[in-house]
Design an enzyme around this catalytic site. Structure first.
Site, mmCIF file in Angstrom:
data_model
loop_
_atom_site.group_PDB
_atom_site.id
_atom_site.type_symbol
_atom_site.label_atom_id
_atom_site.label_comp_id
_atom_site.label_asym_id
_atom_site.label_seq_id
_atom_site.Cartn_x
_atom_site.Cartn_y
_atom_site.Cartn_z
ATOM 1 N N VAL A 132 -5.469 -6.770 -8.360
ATOM 2 C CA VAL A 132 -5.192 -5.331 -8.445
ATOM 3 C C VAL A 132 -5.660 -4.650 -7.160
ATOM 4 C CG1 VAL A 132 -5.565 -3.197 -9.742
ATOM 5 C CG2 VAL A 132 -5.499 -5.383 -10.952
ATOM 6 N N GLY A 187 4.643 -8.972 5.106
ATOM 7 C CA GLY A 187 3.940 -9.778 4.087
ATOM 8 C C GLY A 187 3.423 -8.962 2.912
ATOM 9 N N LYS A 205 -0.369 -4.594 -12.597
ATOM 10 C CA LYS A 205 -1.721 -4.152 -12.195
ATOM 11 C C LYS A 205 -2.243 -3.067 -13.139
ATOM 12 C CE LYS A 205 -0.588 -5.202 -7.381
ATOM 13 N NZ LYS A 205 0.053 -4.647 -6.186
#
Ligand code: NDP
Ligand code: HSE
Length: 436
Positions: A132, A187, A205
């Site tokens: 998270v 990324g 999350k």
């Protein structure tokens, strides 16, 4: 004390960052952990690339089962992603008595209950700080730092890819596709970027945060999920004119009726700190009854920020591996036998304020008809913006901001307004939160 031995599954973006940071800061980390933390084996499908990345400093294998079954390995770090092979490997590692560190929010949001139960039975730790908000230690804060509080709500910008896209679209006027490609190259994006842009990653999350904040089981299937793909550039502009920013928020809120668990684009007053979190940065705002509001900000994605969280979990495990399992911090903050059965509310039952963009004929009485429908539904109007029709156009945009009301009141009012002959197309509804 002997170094603790780690096996890495997957040496991609986060795995590579973890290997590099652990090597670079090994002495500092050893001083904190009280013992060395050594990656002794890496599994990756691309063994040639993995060998190059590790510089021959540890054994590289192509079959991840070699790592989870290896008797010398104490901690398995799962950085493959997804809930196919990753779940098998995590369950095998636990069955083999190994502690697990993972950044895999998808896996835990969906299979967390099964994984934590298996880990408890085996007396091993499953740590997931990186799952998270990447490098922000929000799991530690919610699970430990705020443990005196009755948490009231958590609201976060917890997907870097979408925040990056919204920021670039607003600031530079770039189009959605161009910015998404950039986020992938940097990324930030998931292997399947649909997870990012459709809000699924943020919902994974938010689900984990709701479990830790309120002591309820992980229930991804009960989360409301709406991404940014249907967001219109014109709404970003109108929101700005009204003094708001649009962010993809993950919200977990405790109400008398139950828990609200939702992810959707949200208008936030531009003056709030969290509204000014731009680019791939993440931020989570937590409201506790004792502490009030606390805000956590930092990089939510990328190789080294995420590695920072993975390694913090490794340090925790290195310190606690010899402790009695009953004296460790519970996986989901609350003791497993003290989890609450509070319902997650259906979306119709949540309360929010609303931004409504309505395409109307520029005629006498149209606005009066709309406001009457809202009044009939007991929806109070907070602000209004009416645009001039464009050159040669007979229709125009009316934007209404409402006070707080229940989602089902707005559903009913929208259906009636859309049925008006003077209203064209669908009403664009975006939820608003003051986060005061
Ligand atoms: P990557 O795709 O960069 O890395 C995954 C690696 O796992 C690749 O090297 C891949 O090899 C390898 N792999 C795939 N299947 C296997 C297998 N069966 N056995 C061994 N290796 C395998 O992903 P990320 O590093 O970005 O993400 C990893 C996890 O971290 C995910 O759960 C993600 O959600 C999470 N995460 C990622 C963040 C980020 O910023 N990227 C931030 C926070 C969490 P190959 O490339 O050859 O397929
Ligand atoms: N794809 C995720 C993001 C990575 O963009 O935030 C971090 O979990």
């Amino acid at each position: 004390m002997k170094p603790i031995k780690v096996g890495l599954l997957g040496i991609g973006t986060v795995g590579g960052g973890t290997f590099d940071v652990l090597k670079r800061n090994q002495e500092e980390i050893r001083r904190r952990a009280g013992r060395g933390i050594e990656i002794v084996m890496v599994a990756d499908l691309n063994t040639a690339r993995a060998t190059e990345m590790t510089g021959g400093q540890c054994e590289v294998v192509s079959d991840a089962n070699t790592v989870v079954n290896h008797p010398d390995i104490d901690i398995v770090v799962e950085l493959i992603g997804g809930y196919g092979i990753a779940k098998d490997l995590v369950m095998k590692a636990i069955a083999n008595g190994k502690h697990v560190v993972t950044a895999n929010k998808a896996l835990l949001a969906i299979h967390g209950t099964e994984i934590f139960r298996a880990a408890q039975e085996k007396g091993v730790m499953v740590a997931f700080e990186a799952a998270v908000a990447g490098g922000i230690p929000i799991i530690k804060a919610l699970r430990e730092g705020l443990s005196a509080n009755r948490i009231q709500w958590v609201a976060g910008i917890i997907n870097g890819t979408t925040n990056f896209i919204l920021s670039e679209m607003r600031e530079k006027g770039l189009d959605f596709g161009t910015v998404l490609k950039e986020a992938q190259a940097l990324g930030y994006a998931e292997a399947d970027p649909t997870f990012d842009i459709e809000g699924i990653d943020a919902a994974h999350k938010a689900t984990l945060m709701s479990a830790i904040a309120f002591g309820i089981p992980v229930q991804f299937d009960r989360a409301y999920v709406e991404g940014i793909t249907k967001l219109n550039a014109v709404d970003i502009r109108y929101a700005e004119q009204l003094g708001y920013r649009i962010k993809l928020l993950g919200i977990a809120r405790r109400t008398d009726a139950g828990i609200e668990l939702r992810v959707h684009p949200t208008l936030i007053p531009a003056k709030r700190l969290i509204a000014n979190v731009e680019g791939a940065m993440n931020a989570v705002l937590v409201q506790g009854d004792a502490v009030g509001a606390t805000l956590y900000y930092g990089k939510g994605a990328g190789a080294e920020p995420t590695a920072s969280a993975v390694i913090a979990d490794l340090v925790d495990i290195a310190r606690l591996a010899t402790a009695d399992p009953n004296h460790r911090v519970p996986y989901l903050a609350f003791q497993p036998d003290a989890m609450a059965d509070i319902p997650v509310l259906p979306m119709a039952e949540i309360t929010s304020s609303y931004y409504l963009r309505i395409r109307v004929a520029d005629q006498l009485g149209v606005l009066a008809d709309i406001t009457r429908i809202l009044a009939d539904a007991s929806i109070s109007i907070d602000a209004m913006l009416q645009k001039e029709p464009g050159e040669g156009e007979s229709d125009t945009d009316v934007i209404l901001l409402t006070h707080r009301c229940q989602e089902k009141q707005v559903d009913a009012a929208i259906a009636r307004i859309e049925a008006m002959t003077t209203v064209s197309g669908k009403i664009n509804r975006i939820r608003m939160e003051s986060l005061a």
